[in-house]
Scaffold this active site. Structure first.
Site, PDB file in Angstrom:
ATOM      1  N   THR A 176       0.833  -1.200   0.000  1.00 44.30           N
ATOM      2  CA  THR A 176       0.000   0.000   0.000  1.00 44.30           C
ATOM      3  C   THR A 176       0.871   1.254   0.000  1.00 44.30           C
ATOM      4  O   THR A 176       1.966   1.259   0.597  1.00 44.30           O
ATOM      5  CB  THR A 176      -0.943  -0.008   1.224  1.00 44.30           C
ATOM      6  OG1 THR A 176      -1.711   1.177   1.213  1.00 44.30           O
ATOM      7  CG2 THR A 176      -0.202  -0.102   2.537  1.00 44.30           C
ATOM      8  N   SER A 222      -1.554   3.474  10.451  1.00 44.64           N
ATOM      9  CA  SER A 222      -2.489   2.616  11.202  1.00 44.64           C
ATOM     10  C   SER A 222      -1.818   1.259  11.421  1.00 44.64           C
ATOM     11  O   SER A 222      -0.833   0.930  10.744  1.00 44.64           O
ATOM     12  CB  SER A 222      -3.796   2.399  10.417  1.00 44.64           C
ATOM     13  OG  SER A 222      -3.584   1.486   9.351  1.00 44.64           O
ATOM     14  N   TYR A 270      -3.054  -1.489  10.528  1.00 42.16           N
ATOM     15  CA  TYR A 270      -3.194  -2.204   9.251  1.00 42.16           C
ATOM     16  C   TYR A 270      -2.032  -1.864   8.320  1.00 42.16           C
ATOM     17  O   TYR A 270      -1.384  -2.753   7.751  1.00 42.16           O
ATOM     18  CB  TYR A 270      -4.529  -1.860   8.564  1.00 42.16           C
ATOM     19  CG  TYR A 270      -4.421  -1.963   7.062  1.00 42.16           C
ATOM     20  CD1 TYR A 270      -4.289  -3.211   6.451  1.00 42.16           C
ATOM     21  CD2 TYR A 270      -4.349  -0.820   6.248  1.00 42.16           C
ATOM     22  CE1 TYR A 270      -4.116  -3.319   5.074  1.00 42.16           C
ATOM     23  CE2 TYR A 270      -4.174  -0.918   4.883  1.00 42.16           C
ATOM     24  CZ  TYR A 270      -4.057  -2.165   4.299  1.00 42.16           C
ATOM     25  OH  TYR A 270      -3.870  -2.267   2.948  1.00 42.16           O
ATOM     26  N   HIS A 271      -1.789  -0.541   8.125  1.00 41.82           N
ATOM     27  CA  HIS A 271      -0.720  -0.156   7.206  1.00 41.82           C
ATOM     28  C   HIS A 271       0.628  -0.720   7.680  1.00 41.82           C
ATOM     29  O   HIS A 271       1.485  -1.061   6.875  1.00 41.82           O
ATOM     30  CB  HIS A 271      -0.656   1.374   7.070  1.00 41.82           C
ATOM     31  CG  HIS A 271      -1.779   1.966   6.255  1.00 41.82           C
ATOM     32  ND1 HIS A 271      -2.937   2.463   6.832  1.00 41.82           N
ATOM     33  CD2 HIS A 271      -1.935   2.133   4.924  1.00 41.82           C
ATOM     34  CE1 HIS A 271      -3.741   2.920   5.877  1.00 41.82           C
ATOM     35  NE2 HIS A 271      -3.165   2.736   4.713  1.00 41.82           N
ATOM     36  N   LYS A 322       1.522  -4.127   6.400  1.00 41.58           N
ATOM     37  CA  LYS A 322       2.069  -4.142   5.034  1.00 41.58           C
ATOM     38  C   LYS A 322       3.570  -3.886   5.049  1.00 41.58           C
ATOM     39  O   LYS A 322       4.310  -4.392   4.217  1.00 41.58           O
ATOM     40  CB  LYS A 322       1.359  -3.076   4.187  1.00 41.58           C
ATOM     41  CG  LYS A 322      -0.112  -3.331   3.986  1.00 41.58           C
ATOM     42  CD  LYS A 322      -0.346  -4.470   3.019  1.00 41.58           C
ATOM     43  CE  LYS A 322      -1.795  -4.610   2.650  1.00 41.58           C
ATOM     44  NZ  LYS A 322      -2.047  -5.724   1.725  1.00 41.58           N
TER      45      LYS A 322
HETATM   46  P1  NAD Z   1     -11.247  -7.113   0.372  1.00 44.08           P
HETATM   47  O1  NAD Z   1     -11.363  -7.175   1.849  1.00 44.08           O
HETATM   48  O2  NAD Z   1     -12.435  -6.726  -0.434  1.00 44.08           O
HETATM   49  O3  NAD Z   1     -10.731  -8.522  -0.180  1.00 44.08           O
HETATM   50  C1  NAD Z   1      -9.766  -9.301   0.481  1.00 44.08           C
HETATM   51  C2  NAD Z   1     -10.136 -10.754   0.274  1.00 44.08           C
HETATM   52  O4  NAD Z   1      -9.157 -11.572   0.921  1.00 44.08           O
HETATM   53  C3  NAD Z   1     -11.487 -11.103   0.889  1.00 44.08           C
HETATM   54  O5  NAD Z   1     -12.291 -11.791  -0.038  1.00 44.08           O
HETATM   55  C4  NAD Z   1     -11.124 -11.963   2.096  1.00 44.08           C
HETATM   56  O6  NAD Z   1     -12.108 -12.934   2.378  1.00 44.08           O
HETATM   57  C5  NAD Z   1      -9.801 -12.578   1.665  1.00 44.08           C
HETATM   58  N1  NAD Z   1      -8.901 -12.943   2.783  1.00 44.08           N
HETATM   59  C6  NAD Z   1      -8.497 -12.150   3.806  1.00 44.08           C
HETATM   60  N2  NAD Z   1      -7.676 -12.837   4.622  1.00 44.08           N
HETATM   61  C7  NAD Z   1      -7.557 -14.088   4.094  1.00 44.08           C
HETATM   62  C8  NAD Z   1      -6.844 -15.254   4.480  1.00 44.08           C
HETATM   63  N3  NAD Z   1      -6.112 -15.301   5.595  1.00 44.08           N
HETATM   64  N4  NAD Z   1      -6.928 -16.351   3.693  1.00 44.08           N
HETATM   65  C9  NAD Z   1      -7.681 -16.342   2.564  1.00 44.08           C
HETATM   66  N5  NAD Z   1      -8.397 -15.269   2.165  1.00 44.08           N
HETATM   67  C10 NAD Z   1      -8.323 -14.153   2.922  1.00 44.08           C
HETATM   68  O7  NAD Z   1     -10.015  -6.149   0.058  1.00 44.08           O
HETATM   69  P2  NAD Z   1      -9.612  -5.441  -1.308  1.00 44.08           P
HETATM   70  O8  NAD Z   1     -10.103  -4.058  -1.277  1.00 44.08           O
HETATM   71  O9  NAD Z   1      -9.958  -6.323  -2.439  1.00 44.08           O
HETATM   72  O10 NAD Z   1      -8.035  -5.383  -1.140  1.00 44.08           O
HETATM   73  C11 NAD Z   1      -7.231  -6.451  -1.625  1.00 44.08           C
HETATM   74  C12 NAD Z   1      -5.776  -6.201  -1.280  1.00 44.08           C
HETATM   75  O11 NAD Z   1      -5.344  -4.988  -1.881  1.00 44.08           O
HETATM   76  C13 NAD Z   1      -5.486  -6.077   0.205  1.00 44.08           C
HETATM   77  O12 NAD Z   1      -4.273  -6.708   0.501  1.00 44.08           O
HETATM   78  C14 NAD Z   1      -5.376  -4.587   0.421  1.00 44.08           C
HETATM   79  O13 NAD Z   1      -4.534  -4.305   1.498  1.00 44.08           O
HETATM   80  C15 NAD Z   1      -4.783  -4.132  -0.889  1.00 44.08           C
HETATM   81  N6  NAD Z   1      -5.150  -2.741  -1.197  1.00 44.08           N
HETATM   82  C16 NAD Z   1      -6.459  -2.387  -1.329  1.00 44.08           C
HETATM   83  C17 NAD Z   1      -6.790  -1.068  -1.606  1.00 44.08           C
HETATM   84  C18 NAD Z   1      -8.203  -0.590  -1.723  1.00 44.08           C
HETATM   85  O14 NAD Z   1      -8.413   0.633  -1.842  1.00 44.08           O
HETATM   86  N7  NAD Z   1      -9.203  -1.470  -1.724  1.00 44.08           N
HETATM   87  C19 NAD Z   1      -5.746  -0.134  -1.776  1.00 44.08           C
HETATM   88  C20 NAD Z   1      -4.421  -0.531  -1.621  1.00 44.08           C
HETATM   89  C21 NAD Z   1      -4.130  -1.850  -1.341  1.00 44.08           C
HETATM   90  N1  USQ Z   2     -11.484   9.997   4.752  1.00 39.79           N
HETATM   91  C1  USQ Z   2     -12.389  11.035   4.864  1.00 39.79           C
HETATM   92  N2  USQ Z   2     -13.698  10.717   4.936  1.00 39.79           N
HETATM   93  C2  USQ Z   2     -14.152   9.441   4.911  1.00 39.79           C
HETATM   94  C3  USQ Z   2     -13.227   8.397   4.784  1.00 39.79           C
HETATM   95  C4  USQ Z   2     -11.888   8.703   4.712  1.00 39.79           C
HETATM   96  O1  USQ Z   2     -12.028  12.208   4.886  1.00 39.79           O
HETATM   97  O2  USQ Z   2     -15.372   9.233   5.005  1.00 39.79           O
HETATM   98  C5  USQ Z   2     -10.046  10.300   4.625  1.00 39.79           C
HETATM   99  C6  USQ Z   2      -9.147   9.633   5.649  1.00 39.79           C
HETATM  100  O3  USQ Z   2      -9.082  10.391   6.831  1.00 39.79           O
HETATM  101  C7  USQ Z   2      -7.838   9.554   4.885  1.00 39.79           C
HETATM  102  C8  USQ Z   2      -8.265   9.419   3.424  1.00 39.79           C
HETATM  103  O4  USQ Z   2      -9.636   9.812   3.370  1.00 39.79           O
HETATM  104  O5  USQ Z   2      -7.138  10.755   5.011  1.00 39.79           O
HETATM  105  C9  USQ Z   2      -8.143   8.009   2.871  1.00 39.79           C
HETATM  106  O6  USQ Z   2      -8.904   7.125   3.697  1.00 39.79           O
HETATM  107  P1  USQ Z   2      -9.559   5.795   3.076  1.00 39.79           P
HETATM  108  O7  USQ Z   2     -10.415   5.169   4.117  1.00 39.79           O
HETATM  109  O8  USQ Z   2     -10.147   6.081   1.758  1.00 39.79           O
HETATM  110  O9  USQ Z   2      -8.257   4.943   2.774  1.00 39.79           O
HETATM  111  P2  USQ Z   2      -7.232   4.233   3.751  1.00 39.79           P
HETATM  112  O10 USQ Z   2      -7.701   4.130   5.131  1.00 39.79           O
HETATM  113  O11 USQ Z   2      -5.908   4.887   3.539  1.00 39.79           O
HETATM  114  O12 USQ Z   2      -7.205   2.746   3.181  1.00 39.79           O
HETATM  115  C10 USQ Z   2      -7.533   2.413   1.830  1.00 39.79           C
HETATM  116  C11 USQ Z   2      -7.765   0.912   1.787  1.00 39.79           C
HETATM  117  C12 USQ Z   2      -6.474   0.206   2.176  1.00 39.79           C
HETATM  118  C13 USQ Z   2      -5.331   0.689   1.309  1.00 39.79           C
HETATM  119  C14 USQ Z   2      -5.196   2.208   1.332  1.00 39.79           C
HETATM  120  C15 USQ Z   2      -4.241   2.731   0.292  1.00 39.79           C
HETATM  121  O13 USQ Z   2      -8.826   0.553   2.671  1.00 39.79           O
HETATM  122  O14 USQ Z   2      -6.652  -1.198   2.022  1.00 39.79           O
HETATM  123  O15 USQ Z   2      -4.137   0.113   1.757  1.00 39.79           O
HETATM  124  O16 USQ Z   2      -6.478   2.786   0.977  1.00 39.79           O
HETATM  125  S1  USQ Z   2      -3.294   4.108   0.878  1.00 39.79           S
HETATM  126  O17 USQ Z   2      -4.217   5.084   1.445  1.00 39.79           O
HETATM  127  O18 USQ Z   2      -2.579   4.651  -0.223  1.00 39.79           O
HETATM  128  O19 USQ Z   2      -2.426   3.583   1.897  1.00 39.79           O
END
Ligand code: NAD
Ligand code: USQ
Length: 382
Positions: free
Chosen positions: A144, A179, A181-182, A185
């Site tokens: 991420t 966070s 979570y981050h 990664k």
């Molecule tokens: P999502 O939660 O919609 O999908 C993740 C999938 O992985 C789910 O279907 C879940 O059931 C499965 N999963 C989770 N843990 C598992 C495990 N231990 N074994 C098997 N399956 C498992 O998330 P997404 O938005 O599709 O994101 C996918 C990936 O991309 C994540 O790693 C996330 O961190 C990364 N990512 C997402 C975004 C975003 O904006 N959605 C941005 C940057 C990075």
């Molecule tokens: N934010 C708002 N209002 C909202 C929701 C979010 O102002 O209702 C703000 C947050 O405070 C933050 C920004 O929007 O400053 C981004 O938040 P987000 O919830 O859209 O994204 P984030 O928490 O960073 O996480 C998402 C995905 C995560 C991925 C990440 C990419 O859930 O899986 O890793 O985006 S990145 O942000 O580049 O790390």
């Protein structure tokens, strides 16, 4: 190419599995369906009505004539992971399968630990399985952009040339995530880099920005193939949340002054980036880092774009100033490099009014599925 898409039931994984299948790859989805269980835990849901995984895959077969294999398995279960690697011997393992919500990881101690256990343990299992059963397999891992945080210098793609006391080195770019979570990664990236070094694994770490959008060419082929679309304050991402808020006539929840800037990309570009990474594998022992986003926006800019398009569609919403539940920087410098994927042929879909209109219309058609109680944030960082 034999490709495993781990996390193939999720928001990024499902359209990626369809896209790679359409391109003729032999795709297997691995997922333990935990994301659907988390919906139950949080009382949340996708705005779009998504089918069960087996049903979605059957619809894809009906529509395209192509098979996608499904393995319901947890990456934290090494017996299951090793069995999958021994049976399939994938050429690429695309790893989306993690808990991906920052607010979810900040709920309490238990959630922070479970987030780490799931993500770090799952990735370690994949690394060991590659080493033991498929040493030539290319790991394409979703990291991420948030690993870098918001430093006051340009964000490079994974590495920084440093000169210190007369000596120079190319070092991993400093990480200041926002966070727990981050942070998972960051730990994954370190573990993958180490495994590449000691075992000669090939890996690409895709530091993806915030993904927006809903449909791809493949999901548009049948309404039953629709992607999931999260809007709740825990799993919904900023732009997708604003779109649903506009659709239901809710003011847009801009946290703080909205100056927080991030890299963003359309889900249609996510699927292409994965294809590019798979088709151009890292070398033996190479740990490669690509920044996967196409445009940078502040949260306020996004909200203003949604507000304008929603007004044109007859929904007049305001930008609500919502107290920020997170601890993060305002008015910060943000300039990240993203040339590696563009150099390999990515042609970005930019955030246009037409795109926003398409997705807001889908949200408007599903407003009966939106639970307004889920819109305002409840999880705080403090
Ligand atoms: P999502 O939660 O919609 O999908 C993740 C999938 O992985 C789910 O279907 C879940 O059931 C499965 N999963 C989770 N843990 C598992 C495990 N231990 N074994 C098997 N399956 C498992 O998330 P997404 O938005 O599709 O994101 C996918 C990936 O991309 C994540 O790693 C996330 O961190 C990364 N990512 C997402 C975004 C975003 O904006 N959605 C941005 C940057 C990075
Ligand atoms: N934010 C708002 N209002 C909202 C929701 C979010 O102002 O209702 C703000 C947050 O405070 C933050 C920004 O929007 O400053 C981004 O938040 P987000 O919830 O859209 O994204 P984030 O928490 O960073 O996480 C998402 C995905 C995560 C991925 C990440 C990419 O859930 O899986 O890793 O985006 S990145 O942000 O580049 O790390």
């Amino acid at each position: 190419m034999k490709i495993v898409v781990a996390g193939g039931d999720g928001f990024c994984g499902w359209p990626t599995a369809l896209y790679l299948s359409q391109k003729g790859h032999d795709v297997t989805i691995v997922d333990n369906l935990v994301r659907r269980e988390i919906d139950v835990e949080l009382g949340s849901n996708s705005v779009t009505p998504i089918l069960e995984l087996e049903e979605r895959v059957a619809v894809w077969k009906e529509v395209s004539g192509k098979d996608i294999a499904v393995k319901i398995a947890d990456l934290t279960d090494y017996d299951a992971v090793s069995a999958i690697f021994q049976e399939i011997r994938p050429e690429s393992f695309v790893h989306f399968a993690e808990h991906r919500s920052a607010p979810y990881s900040m709920i309490d101690r238990e959630h922070a630990i479970e987030n780490h256990r799931n993500n770090v343990e799952g990735t370690l299992n994949v690394l060991w399985a590659i080493k033991d059963f498929a040493p030539d397999c290319h790991l394409v891992k979703l990291g991420t952009m948030g690993e870098y945080g918001q430093p006051n210098i340009d964000i490079e793609e994974g590495w920084l040339e440093v000169e210190h006391k007369g000596r120079k080195d190319r070092l991993p770019y400093p990480k200041q995530p926002g966070s727990f979570y981050h942070l998972t990664k960051v730990h994954d990236s370190d573990n993958i880099m180490f495994a590449c070094k000691i075992w000669g694994i090939r890996a690409t770490d895709l530091n993806q920005g915030v993904v927006y959008g809903l449909e791809t060419d493949e999901t548009r082929r049948d309404p039953r193939l629709v992607n999931r679309f999260d809007y709740d304050a825990v799993f919904g991402t900023a732009l997708n949340r604003f779109i649903v808020q506009a659709a239901i006539g809710h003011d847009l929840t801009v946290y703080g002054n909205g100056s927080q800037t991030r890299g963003y990309l359309d889900i249609q570009d996510t699927v292409r980036c994965i294809e590019i990474a798979c088709e151009n594998p890292a070398d033996v022992g190479e740990f490669r880092v690509y920044n996967q986003f196409t445009e940078q926006f502040s949260v306020k800019e996004l909200a203003e774009k949604v507000q304008k398009v929603a007004r044109d569609l007859g929904n007049d919403v305001e930008l609500a100033t919502t107290e920020n539940p997170r601890v993060e920087k305002y008015d910060h410098y943000y300039n990240a490099v993203n040339t590696n994927l563009l150099d390999l042929g990515l042609q970005p879909h930019l955030l246009t009014d037409e795109h926003l209109t398409e997705v807001i219309k889908v949200a408007m058609n599903n407003t009966d599925r939106v639970d307004r109680e889920l819109v305002l944030p409840t999880v705080t960082w403090k």
